[in-house]
Design a protein around this motif. Structure first.
Motif, PDB file in Angstrom:
ATOM      1  N   VAL A 139     -13.819   3.123   7.373  1.00  0.00           N
ATOM      2  CA  VAL A 139     -13.222   3.293   6.052  1.00  0.00           C
ATOM      3  C   VAL A 139     -13.147   1.948   5.331  1.00  0.00           C
ATOM      4  O   VAL A 139     -13.177   0.882   5.954  1.00  0.00           O
ATOM      5  CB  VAL A 139     -11.799   3.895   6.131  1.00  0.00           C
ATOM      6  CG1 VAL A 139     -11.837   5.331   6.596  1.00  0.00           C
ATOM      7  CG2 VAL A 139     -10.895   3.058   7.020  1.00  0.00           C
ATOM      8  N   ILE A 140     -13.054   2.032   4.025  1.00  0.00           N
ATOM      9  CA  ILE A 140     -12.811   0.861   3.181  1.00  0.00           C
ATOM     10  C   ILE A 140     -11.555   1.112   2.370  1.00  0.00           C
ATOM     11  O   ILE A 140     -11.407   2.177   1.751  1.00  0.00           O
ATOM     12  CB  ILE A 140     -13.991   0.582   2.237  1.00  0.00           C
ATOM     13  CG1 ILE A 140     -15.200   0.037   3.021  1.00  0.00           C
ATOM     14  CG2 ILE A 140     -13.598  -0.390   1.129  1.00  0.00           C
ATOM     15  CD1 ILE A 140     -16.434  -0.186   2.172  1.00  0.00           C
ATOM     16  N   HIS A 141     -10.645   0.166   2.394  1.00  0.00           N
ATOM     17  CA  HIS A 141      -9.489   0.206   1.498  1.00  0.00           C
ATOM     18  C   HIS A 141      -9.890  -0.552   0.236  1.00  0.00           C
ATOM     19  O   HIS A 141     -10.014  -1.779   0.247  1.00  0.00           O
ATOM     20  CB  HIS A 141      -8.268  -0.438   2.159  1.00  0.00           C
ATOM     21  CG  HIS A 141      -7.068  -0.477   1.277  1.00  0.00           C
ATOM     22  ND1 HIS A 141      -6.147  -1.497   1.302  1.00  0.00           N
ATOM     23  CD2 HIS A 141      -6.624   0.384   0.309  1.00  0.00           C
ATOM     24  CE1 HIS A 141      -5.204  -1.277   0.416  1.00  0.00           C
ATOM     25  NE2 HIS A 141      -5.471  -0.137  -0.198  1.00  0.00           N
ATOM     26  N   MET A 166       0.843  -1.197   0.000  1.00  0.00           N
ATOM     27  CA  MET A 166       0.000   0.000   0.000  1.00  0.00           C
ATOM     28  C   MET A 166       0.873   1.239   0.000  1.00  0.00           C
ATOM     29  O   MET A 166       1.920   1.271   0.636  1.00  0.00           O
ATOM     30  CB  MET A 166      -0.917  -0.001   1.234  1.00  0.00           C
ATOM     31  CG  MET A 166      -1.858   1.199   1.286  1.00  0.00           C
ATOM     32  SD  MET A 166      -2.732   1.379   2.871  1.00  0.00           S
ATOM     33  CE  MET A 166      -3.770  -0.070   2.822  1.00  0.00           C
ATOM     34  N   ASP A 167       0.401   2.243  -0.728  1.00  0.00           N
ATOM     35  CA  ASP A 167       1.099   3.521  -0.762  1.00  0.00           C
ATOM     36  C   ASP A 167       1.203   4.083   0.660  1.00  0.00           C
ATOM     37  O   ASP A 167       0.232   4.066   1.415  1.00  0.00           O
ATOM     38  CB  ASP A 167       0.312   4.487  -1.649  1.00  0.00           C
ATOM     39  CG  ASP A 167       0.958   5.853  -1.719  1.00  0.00           C
ATOM     40  OD1 ASP A 167       0.622   6.699  -0.873  1.00  0.00           O
ATOM     41  OD2 ASP A 167       1.789   6.051  -2.616  1.00  0.00           O
ATOM     42  N   ARG A 174     -13.918   6.855   2.947  1.00  0.00           N
ATOM     43  CA  ARG A 174     -14.502   7.045   4.274  1.00  0.00           C
ATOM     44  C   ARG A 174     -16.020   6.873   4.195  1.00  0.00           C
ATOM     45  O   ARG A 174     -16.634   7.227   3.195  1.00  0.00           O
ATOM     46  CB  ARG A 174     -14.175   8.448   4.806  1.00  0.00           C
ATOM     47  CG  ARG A 174     -14.678   8.681   6.235  1.00  0.00           C
ATOM     48  CD  ARG A 174     -14.708  10.157   6.600  1.00  0.00           C
ATOM     49  NE  ARG A 174     -13.376  10.711   6.779  1.00  0.00           N
ATOM     50  CZ  ARG A 174     -13.168  11.925   7.299  1.00  0.00           C
ATOM     51  NH1 ARG A 174     -14.190  12.682   7.673  1.00  0.00           N
ATOM     52  NH2 ARG A 174     -11.941  12.382   7.437  1.00  0.00           N
ATOM     53  N   GLU A 175     -16.609   6.340   5.248  1.00  0.00           N
ATOM     54  CA  GLU A 175     -18.057   6.206   5.283  1.00  0.00           C
ATOM     55  C   GLU A 175     -18.705   7.573   5.074  1.00  0.00           C
ATOM     56  O   GLU A 175     -18.371   8.539   5.748  1.00  0.00           O
ATOM     57  CB  GLU A 175     -18.501   5.630   6.629  1.00  0.00           C
ATOM     58  CG  GLU A 175     -20.005   5.372   6.711  1.00  0.00           C
ATOM     59  CD  GLU A 175     -20.382   4.632   7.978  1.00  0.00           C
ATOM     60  OE1 GLU A 175     -20.008   3.456   8.114  1.00  0.00           O
ATOM     61  OE2 GLU A 175     -21.035   5.243   8.845  1.00  0.00           O
ATOM     62  N   GLY A 176     -19.606   7.633   4.099  1.00  0.00           N
ATOM     63  CA  GLY A 176     -20.255   8.894   3.761  1.00  0.00           C
ATOM     64  C   GLY A 176     -19.711   9.505   2.487  1.00  0.00           C
ATOM     65  O   GLY A 176     -20.372  10.375   1.896  1.00  0.00           O
ATOM     66  N   LYS A 182      -3.291   7.595   5.951  1.00  0.00           N
ATOM     67  CA  LYS A 182      -4.690   8.020   5.955  1.00  0.00           C
ATOM     68  C   LYS A 182      -5.567   6.971   6.614  1.00  0.00           C
ATOM     69  O   LYS A 182      -6.428   7.289   7.452  1.00  0.00           O
ATOM     70  CB  LYS A 182      -5.167   8.285   4.523  1.00  0.00           C
ATOM     71  CG  LYS A 182      -6.609   8.764   4.445  1.00  0.00           C
ATOM     72  CD  LYS A 182      -7.011   9.065   3.003  1.00  0.00           C
ATOM     73  CE  LYS A 182      -8.475   9.540   2.940  1.00  0.00           C
ATOM     74  NZ  LYS A 182      -8.895   9.852   1.547  1.00  0.00           N
ATOM     75  N   LEU A 183      -5.331   5.710   6.274  1.00  0.00           N
ATOM     76  CA  LEU A 183      -6.107   4.615   6.850  1.00  0.00           C
ATOM     77  C   LEU A 183      -5.929   4.556   8.356  1.00  0.00           C
ATOM     78  O   LEU A 183      -6.896   4.450   9.115  1.00  0.00           O
ATOM     79  CB  LEU A 183      -5.680   3.288   6.208  1.00  0.00           C
ATOM     80  CG  LEU A 183      -6.358   2.019   6.721  1.00  0.00           C
ATOM     81  CD1 LEU A 183      -7.856   2.065   6.466  1.00  0.00           C
ATOM     82  CD2 LEU A 183      -5.754   0.786   6.062  1.00  0.00           C
ATOM     83  N   ASN A 184      -4.687   4.655   8.802  1.00  0.00           N
ATOM     84  CA  ASN A 184      -4.412   4.590  10.239  1.00  0.00           C
ATOM     85  C   ASN A 184      -4.997   5.783  10.983  1.00  0.00           C
ATOM     86  O   ASN A 184      -5.470   5.651  12.120  1.00  0.00           O
ATOM     87  CB  ASN A 184      -2.908   4.487  10.483  1.00  0.00           C
ATOM     88  CG  ASN A 184      -2.346   3.133  10.094  1.00  0.00           C
ATOM     89  OD1 ASN A 184      -3.071   2.145  10.057  1.00  0.00           O
ATOM     90  ND2 ASN A 184      -1.058   3.077   9.792  1.00  0.00           N
ATOM     91  N   THR A 185      -4.965   6.958  10.340  1.00  0.00           N
ATOM     92  CA  THR A 185      -5.542   8.148  10.963  1.00  0.00           C
ATOM     93  C   THR A 185      -7.045   7.992  11.147  1.00  0.00           C
ATOM     94  O   THR A 185      -7.592   8.314  12.208  1.00  0.00           O
ATOM     95  CB  THR A 185      -5.256   9.394  10.110  1.00  0.00           C
ATOM     96  OG1 THR A 185      -3.848   9.606  10.037  1.00  0.00           O
ATOM     97  CG2 THR A 185      -5.922  10.628  10.700  1.00  0.00           C
TER      98      THR A 185
END
Length: 238
Positions: A19-21, A1-2, A34-36, A8-11
């Motif tokens: 969130v979905i990767h 992963m970049d 991100r959800e939404g 961003k995912l960890n934040t």
């Protein structure tokens, strides 16, 4: 992963945001949703389904394959009131995969003997929430019948946008609750989101049966929650 996407995912996960990767298995391109966040078309439907179920899936959309790696914050239940219903709910919640915290300043009720192995806070809700804020993945259950204890929990839950807010009591009791919340400036639509009488209507009679009804309603609310990114209600402008 970049590395940027990883940060961003960890934040997002650290902030208890869902969130979905998403990875395109054809070209390897990926992104964090991100959800939404708006995602159009059939892929958007797959994203919505994954957020609701909380399960990572392989989706085939228009002859392309995507892997949706879902990261949902652990849903938690916060029960105001160390009563018999909460004792039963605490045991069931763990089986269903929910974290649970019991809050009650009444030390005669909030004892380790009655809630062994449970996150128990013998303190006032406001004091607890100062270090354990509620969020969209929290469910609020208010069952003390005492407005001085229940109302701070309900107010905090409504302001945080909890996915479930339920309160024990008769229609007469709830009407008085509505009056108090209205006086505090809450919009009627926000007040109407409170589940009262609490729990699904299964004819529950005992504390354990009421706990079953509450947990079932919590699960129903979690799986059918709104995925829209909404700001918490502002009482000052309500």
């Amino acid at each position: 992963m970049d590395p940027y996407l990883l940060r961003k995912l960890n934040t997002e996960r650290a902030a208890r945001r869902a969130v979905i990767h998403l990875t395109d298995l054809g070209d390897g391109r990926d992104r964090v949703i991100r959800e939404g966040d708006p995602v159009a078309g059939p892929l958007g439907e797959a994203v919505t389904g994954a957020f609701r179920s909380g399960r990572s899936v392989l989706a085939e959309v228009e002859d392309r394959k995507f892997f949706l790696n879902v990261h949902l914050p652990p849903a938690r239940i916060v029960a105001i009131g160390a009563v018999h219903i909460s004792q039963a709910l605490a045991q069931m919640a763990g089986v269903a995969g929910f974290d649970i915290t019991i809050i009650d300043p009444r030390t005669a009720f909030a004892t380790e003997a009655r809630f062994a192995g449970i996150d128990l806070r013998a303190d006032w809700p406001d004091d607890v929430f100062s270090s354990m804020p509620l969020d969209r993945y929290s469910a609020m259950v208010a069952v003390t019948h005492d407005p001085k204890i229940d109302d701070p929990g309900l107010i905090a839950a409504l302001e945080a946008g909890c996915f479930y807010v339920g309160a024990l009591g008769s229609r007469k009791t709830h009407a008085k609750r509505v009056d108090r919340l209205t006086a505090l400036g809450f919009d009627q639509a926000i007040i109407d989101s409170i589940r009262a009488p609490i729990g699904l209507d299964i004819g529950a009679a005992t504390p354990a049966e009421i706990a079953v009804a509450i947990l079932a309603e919590i699960i129903q609310s979690l799986r059918h929650r709104s995925l829209a990114a909404t700001a918490p209600p502002d009482r000052a402008s309500a």
